[in-house]
Design a protein around this motif. Structure first.
Motif, PDB file in Angstrom:
ATOM      1  N   TYR A   1      17.806  44.052  13.417  1.00 57.81           N
ATOM      2  CA  TYR A   1      17.414  42.774  14.001  1.00 57.81           C
ATOM      3  C   TYR A   1      16.787  42.960  15.390  1.00 57.81           C
ATOM      4  N   SER A   2      15.831  42.094  15.698  1.00 58.75           N
ATOM      5  CA  SER A   2      15.313  41.992  17.057  1.00 58.75           C
ATOM      6  C   SER A   2      16.192  41.005  17.830  1.00 58.75           C
ATOM      7  N   GLU A   3      16.089  41.028  19.151  1.00 57.04           N
ATOM      8  CA  GLU A   3      16.864  40.068  19.943  1.00 57.04           C
ATOM      9  C   GLU A   3      16.433  38.640  19.619  1.00 57.04           C
ATOM     10  N   GLU A   4      15.147  38.461  19.331  1.00 59.00           N
ATOM     11  CA  GLU A   4      14.667  37.121  18.976  1.00 59.00           C
ATOM     12  C   GLU A   4      15.363  36.603  17.715  1.00 59.00           C
ATOM     13  N   GLN A   5      15.546  37.480  16.723  1.00 58.79           N
ATOM     14  CA  GLN A   5      16.250  37.076  15.498  1.00 58.79           C
ATOM     15  C   GLN A   5      17.702  36.705  15.786  1.00 58.79           C
ATOM     16  N   VAL A   6      18.309  37.428  16.705  1.00 56.01           N
ATOM     17  CA  VAL A   6      19.705  37.149  17.047  1.00 56.01           C
ATOM     18  C   VAL A   6      19.841  35.765  17.655  1.00 56.01           C
ATOM     19  N   TRP A   7      19.015  35.467  18.660  1.00 56.13           N
ATOM     20  CA  TRP A   7      19.114  34.155  19.306  1.00 56.13           C
ATOM     21  C   TRP A   7      18.732  33.027  18.352  1.00 56.13           C
ATOM     22  N   GLN A   8      17.754  33.276  17.483  1.00 57.03           N
ATOM     23  CA  GLN A   8      17.370  32.249  16.521  1.00 57.03           C
ATOM     24  C   GLN A   8      18.526  31.939  15.565  1.00 57.03           C
ATOM     25  N   THR A   9      19.253  32.979  15.161  1.00 63.10           N
ATOM     26  CA  THR A   9      20.398  32.780  14.269  1.00 63.10           C
ATOM     27  C   THR A   9      21.461  31.926  14.944  1.00 63.10           C
ATOM     28  N   LEU A  10      21.762  32.219  16.220  1.00 63.98           N
ATOM     29  CA  LEU A  10      22.770  31.437  16.937  1.00 63.98           C
ATOM     30  C   LEU A  10      22.310  29.998  17.140  1.00 63.98           C
ATOM     31  N   ALA A  11      21.006  29.812  17.392  1.00 69.21           N
ATOM     32  CA  ALA A  11      20.479  28.452  17.555  1.00 69.21           C
ATOM     33  C   ALA A  11      20.581  27.673  16.247  1.00 69.21           C
ATOM     34  N   ASP A  12      20.213  28.321  15.131  1.00 68.11           N
ATOM     35  CA  ASP A  12      20.302  27.659  13.827  1.00 68.11           C
ATOM     36  C   ASP A  12      21.749  27.318  13.477  1.00 68.11           C
ATOM     37  N   TRP A  13      22.665  28.172  13.904  1.00 71.00           N
ATOM     38  CA  TRP A  13      24.099  27.964  13.643  1.00 71.00           C
ATOM     39  C   TRP A  13      24.690  26.921  14.584  1.00 71.00           C
ATOM     40  N   ARG A  14      23.925  26.579  15.633  1.00 70.28           N
ATOM     41  CA  ARG A  14      24.347  25.657  16.679  1.00 70.28           C
ATOM     42  C   ARG A  14      25.589  26.157  17.411  1.00 70.28           C
ATOM     43  N   LEU A  15      25.659  27.467  17.564  1.00 75.62           N
ATOM     44  CA  LEU A  15      26.756  28.072  18.309  1.00 75.62           C
ATOM     45  C   LEU A  15      26.336  28.211  19.769  1.00 75.62           C
ATOM     46  N   VAL A  16      27.123  27.661  20.665  1.00 69.96           N
ATOM     47  CA  VAL A  16      26.789  27.692  22.084  1.00 69.96           C
ATOM     48  C   VAL A  16      26.710  29.148  22.555  1.00 69.96           C
ATOM     49  N   ALA A  17      25.705  29.485  23.319  1.00 62.93           N
ATOM     50  CA  ALA A  17      25.563  30.850  23.828  1.00 62.93           C
ATOM     51  C   ALA A  17      26.815  31.249  24.596  1.00 62.93           C
ATOM     52  N   PRO A  18      27.386  32.421  24.311  1.00 58.89           N
ATOM     53  CA  PRO A  18      28.585  32.859  25.028  1.00 58.89           C
ATOM     54  C   PRO A  18      28.356  32.925  26.537  1.00 58.89           C
ATOM     55  N   VAL A  19      29.430  32.741  27.272  1.00 60.26           N
ATOM     56  CA  VAL A  19      29.395  32.601  28.729  1.00 60.26           C
ATOM     57  C   VAL A  19      28.678  33.738  29.458  1.00 60.26           C
ATOM     58  N   PRO A  20      28.895  35.022  29.128  1.00 62.93           N
ATOM     59  CA  PRO A  20      28.203  36.073  29.896  1.00 62.93           C
ATOM     60  C   PRO A  20      26.693  35.893  29.949  1.00 62.93           C
ATOM     61  N   TYR A  21      26.089  35.480  28.827  1.00 60.36           N
ATOM     62  CA  TYR A  21      24.641  35.287  28.799  1.00 60.36           C
ATOM     63  C   TYR A  21      24.243  34.076  29.635  1.00 60.36           C
ATOM     64  N   ARG A  22      25.084  33.069  29.678  1.00 64.00           N
ATOM     65  CA  ARG A  22      24.796  31.884  30.488  1.00 64.00           C
ATOM     66  C   ARG A  22      24.820  32.214  31.980  1.00 64.00           C
ATOM     67  N   LEU A  23      25.582  33.249  32.344  1.00 62.30           N
ATOM     68  CA  LEU A  23      25.660  33.663  33.747  1.00 62.30           C
ATOM     69  C   LEU A  23      24.517  34.597  34.152  1.00 62.30           C
ATOM     70  N   GLY A  24      23.755  35.085  33.161  1.00 60.11           N
ATOM     71  CA  GLY A  24      22.633  35.959  33.459  1.00 60.11           C
ATOM     72  C   GLY A  24      22.800  37.380  32.968  1.00 60.11           C
ATOM     73  N   TRP A  25      23.971  37.717  32.410  1.00 61.29           N
ATOM     74  CA  TRP A  25      24.161  39.043  31.814  1.00 61.29           C
ATOM     75  C   TRP A  25      23.299  39.141  30.549  1.00 61.29           C
ATOM     76  N   SER A  26      22.629  40.256  30.350  1.00 56.21           N
ATOM     77  CA  SER A  26      21.809  40.415  29.151  1.00 56.21           C
ATOM     78  C   SER A  26      22.616  40.980  27.986  1.00 56.21           C
ATOM     79  N   ARG A  27      23.785  41.539  28.294  1.00 59.24           N
ATOM     80  CA  ARG A  27      24.666  42.084  27.271  1.00 59.24           C
ATOM     81  C   ARG A  27      26.069  41.546  27.518  1.00 59.24           C
ATOM     82  N   SER A  28      26.863  41.439  26.454  1.00 59.87           N
ATOM     83  CA  SER A  28      28.229  40.937  26.603  1.00 59.87           C
ATOM     84  C   SER A  28      29.220  42.043  26.321  1.00 59.87           C
ATOM     85  N   SER A  29      29.100  43.153  27.044  1.00 55.70           N
ATOM     86  CA  SER A  29      30.131  44.175  27.000  1.00 55.70           C
ATOM     87  C   SER A  29      31.193  43.757  28.005  1.00 55.70           C
ATOM     88  N   CYS A  30      31.942  44.690  28.550  1.00 56.03           N
ATOM     89  CA  CYS A  30      32.873  44.337  29.612  1.00 56.03           C
ATOM     90  C   CYS A  30      32.114  43.726  30.790  1.00 56.03           C
TER      91      CYS A  30
END
Length: 377
Positions: free
Chosen positions: A252-281
């Motif tokens: 998958y590309s990152e675009e496919q990942v975000w599109q899947t979450l948008a279609d699922w209507r799942l709110v973007a996890p908090v780390p990405y909302r804060l500006g982190w590009s990855r949600s590791s530790c």
């Protein structure tokens, strides 16, 4: 003289015509053979779609976008939710440490589990990241595995005593970058091998790596036997387990990942909302200078704790010899404008929506498609 010239012409013909032709034929034949028969049974570099004839699927759920999309893909392919369980490894353990991971991430996984109706099980290395890092001529701590029947503690008395006293280092080797192996991979493997409920079963072990994330992950196989598989290691194993490790979003590309979450209507996890590009530790060893600057701005106690350890060990995370505080000082922090996400980042209980409330539009988070280094490679 004529004879030597004749031999030279023959050699030249062999070098320029015969040998290249043989090489091409061999390579073409080799390609066909590899396509028909993998080098190892059950190993496929590309396997975006597979037969889902498994008794159970275990989805490693970090709470980041890729593990969420890996679960969604499994559901979209028709695998029954009743045969899926999610496993979440507690990076900081369950004994009080909060050095590395996001405060809310464990409860986020609990709330997500409740929202989708799929059971979640925790597993962890006792004392977590901090306890493993502080090992000094001591044996490894126990593993804890949550199961449908209750909590198991698995000792590691046979392991040799060892010393770490430094952070994992930025490397592809899991011996050097020991956080992934000690806190996730080993725990997941023992979670399978310690439970008799997987004996005689076909198990699919699902993780969310993507090739686009790094050169190292670009070389991953998409489908292969899991380390806990026994049927392909022995002709007559005492505990027969067929376990395949599958990475359903590896391509998958990152675009496919975000599109899947948008279609699922799942709110973007908090780390990405804060500006982190990855949600590791939150305090991942792969964080770049701007992320450390952001941690120093909004979570200064975390930056100080890690800097103090670097000085205590006389070994920094950075190969350049700079502490994370020194690295933070040479960059500007991200200007976080998402106040609800920022407030959530300091709390252990997750209280924000998992899925979008009716009537609200899905928003791309600030960290999507970001260039800031903020997570494992």
């Amino acid at each position: 003289m004529m004879y030597l010239q004749h031999i030279t012409e023959i050699d030249k013909h062999d070098d320029q015509v015969v040998i290249p032709a043989l090489r091409r034929n061999l390579l073409n034949a080799s390609d066909k053979l590899i396509a028909l028969e993998p080098a190892m049974p059950g190993v496929y570099f590309d396997a975006p779609d597979i037969e889902l004839n498994y008794d159970v699927a275990i989805v490693c759920m970090s709470g980041g976008k890729d593990s969420l999309v890996a679960l969604k893909r499994l559901l979209d392919m028709g695998f029954p939710a009743s045969k899926i369980e999610m496993w979440h490894h507690l990076v900081d353990g369950n004994e009080g440490s909060s050095l590395m991971d996001w405060a809310f991430i464990d409860d986020y996984c609990v709330k997500f589990s409740e929202a989708v109706g799929i059971p979640l099980y925790f597993s962890w290395l006792k004392h977590g990241f901090e306890g493993e890092m502080l090992k000094s001529d001591s044996k490894s701590h126990s593993h804890f595995i949550q199961t449908p029947e209750g909590l198991m503690e698995l000792s590691r008395n046979s392991a040799k005593a060892g010393t770490r006293l430094k952070f994992p280092q930025q490397a592809a080797s899991l011996q050097t970058r020991w956080c992934s192996s000690a806190l996730k991979i080993d725990v997941g493997r023992r979670g399978i091998t310690s439970q008799n409920r997987f004996i005689g079963k076909r198990v699919l072990f699902v993780t969310g790596e993507r090739r686009e994330e790094s050169g190292n992950r670009a070389r991953y196989n998409q489908l292969e036997p899991h380390a806990g598989d026994t049927l392909r290691k022995s002709k007559s194993p005492r505990k027969p387990r067929h376990i395949d490790a599958w990475r359903p979003v590896l391509h998958y590309s990152e675009e496919q990942v975000w599109q899947t979450l948008a279609d699922w209507r799942l709110v973007a996890p908090v780390p990405y909302r804060l500006g982190w590009s990855r949600s590791s530790c939150q305090s991942c060893i792969f964080n770049g200078e701007r992320i450390w600057a952001t941690i120093g701005q909004y979570f200064p106690e975390k930056l100080k704790a890690i800097t103090d350890y670097e000085r205590q060990f006389n070994t920094t995370i950075s190969r350049k010899g700079l502490t994370v505080s020194e690295r933070a000082a040479i960059a500007s922090p991200i200007n976080i404008e998402d106040e609800p996400a920022l407030m959530q980042a300091t709390k252990r209980e997750y209280t924000l929506p998992i899925f979008l409330p009716e009537g609200e539009s899905w928003k791309m988070p600030a960290g999507a498609f970001g260039q800031e280094v903020s997570g494992a490679s």
